[in-house]
Design an enzyme around this catalytic site. Sequence first.
Site, PDB file in Angstrom:
ATOM      1  CG  ASP A   1      -0.300  -0.036   2.526  1.00  0.00           C
ATOM      2  OD1 ASP A   1       0.940  -0.175   2.579  1.00  0.00           O
ATOM      3  OD2 ASP A   1      -1.022   0.076   3.543  1.00  0.00           O
ATOM      4  CB  SER A   2       4.563   1.728   0.388  1.00  0.00           C
ATOM      5  OG  SER A   2       4.939   0.567  -0.336  1.00  0.00           O
TER       6      SER A   2
ATOM      7  CD  GLU B   1       0.115  -1.661   7.664  1.00  0.00           C
ATOM      8  OE1 GLU B   1      -0.263  -0.883   8.567  1.00  0.00           O
ATOM      9  OE2 GLU B   1       0.719  -1.292   6.643  1.00  0.00           O
TER      10      GLU B   1
ATOM     11  CD  GLU C   1       7.458  -0.507   8.248  1.00  0.00           C
ATOM     12  OE1 GLU C   1       6.542  -1.186   7.744  1.00  0.00           O
ATOM     13  OE2 GLU C   1       7.709   0.657   7.891  1.00  0.00           O
TER      14      GLU C   1
ATOM     15  CG  ASP D   1       0.160  -4.088   1.895  1.00  0.00           C
ATOM     16  OD1 ASP D   1      -0.087  -4.888   2.815  1.00  0.00           O
ATOM     17  OD2 ASP D   1       0.958  -3.139   2.016  1.00  0.00           O
TER      18      ASP D   1
ATOM     19  CE  LYS E   1       2.800  -5.887   3.876  1.00  0.00           C
ATOM     20  NZ  LYS E   1       2.185  -4.869   4.753  1.00  0.00           N
TER      21      LYS E   1
HETATM   22  O1  KIV Z   1       3.567  -1.276   1.831  1.00  0.00           O
HETATM   23  C1  KIV Z   1       4.746  -1.605   1.991  1.00  0.00           C
HETATM   24  O2  KIV Z   1       5.650  -1.216   1.238  1.00  0.00           O
HETATM   25  C2  KIV Z   1       5.061  -2.481   3.116  1.00  0.00           C
HETATM   26  C3  KIV Z   1       6.488  -2.857   3.313  1.00  0.00           C
HETATM   27  C4  KIV Z   1       7.199  -1.779   4.009  1.00  0.00           C
HETATM   28  C5  KIV Z   1       6.606  -4.147   4.040  1.00  0.00           C
HETATM   29  O3  KIV Z   1       4.201  -2.837   3.855  1.00  0.00           O
END
Ligand code: KIV
Length: 300
Positions: free
Chosen positions: A58-59, A129, A196, A97, A127
């Site tokens: 999600d980055s 969080e 993280e 994500d 993934k």
């Molecule tokens: O979204 C992302 O890039 C992440 C990584 C930092 C693991 O969750």
Amino acid sequence: MSSPPRHDDNKPSRRPITLMKLAEKRALGEPIVMVTAYDHPSAVVVEEAGVDVVLVGDSAANNVLGYEDTVPVTVEELLMLSAAVRRGLKTPLLVGDLPFGSYEASDAQAIATAHRFVKEAGCDAVKLEGGGAMADRARAIVRAGVPVMGHVGLTPQTATALGGYRAQGRTAERARSVLEDALALQEAGCFAIVFEAIPSDVTDVIMEYMEVPVIGIGAGSSTDGQVLVLHDLLAIHTGFKPKFVKEYAAIGEEMVRGVRAYAEEVRSRAFPDPQHSYGIAPEELDRLKAAVDGKPRSVA
Ligand code: KIV
């Protein structure tokens, strides 16, 4: 228009990375390499580089979509990016994500979103969080047939609640709660967990309790693998750089240099040159000139 890069099908192919392969790497002490990618050209690059796991994080929100942080990015936006990455990958495991607000409300919501990442974008896993209640969501998704990667420590989707973008687990109590989150996700059936921004010594302690692969980002060297954001490790952007980022190339500078050189050549008329222009047979040109009688088109 030039074509996007393609795989070289003549190259000897690696075997696709499976969940079992990741567990095997952990058991053998072979570090797992994970990186983010958000589009097709980047997917082709990371495939070629031979990474094990690719995360459409999600980055993408702040790295390619221009948002301030990861909170606003939508399921639709990440599905489109994930599908583009899928088309560029053959061997790494592809993880999508789940964005903020797409899985927290209920198990049913979490399962429905996870299924979209698999069915519509071709992800191998998702993934999410957070520990605590999110461990139940992870369990529900795993039971619905989708492998889940957990993420503890600094969880950017809820950074405000964590006191900002800062290392987590810096007191014994906070470190204990990171351990509990990690254990809850492991017990829920996550196949791997991202740690993280956790002090290395704390990671060393928690690793004693982990039975699934742990991928670190700013969590020291005792994890089973490492992940970095592609745009950070290639320095595609300038600006804020977290402590854990190591830059392996300066692509952003190189991109500016290239575009600047192009702009200068357009302005000086050095580009396009004959090498980058099409030709016509002289007799055809003569016929054309005769047909138009050498006169410019009159303007009404
Ligand atoms: O979204 C992302 O890039 C992440 C990584 C930092 C693991 O969750």
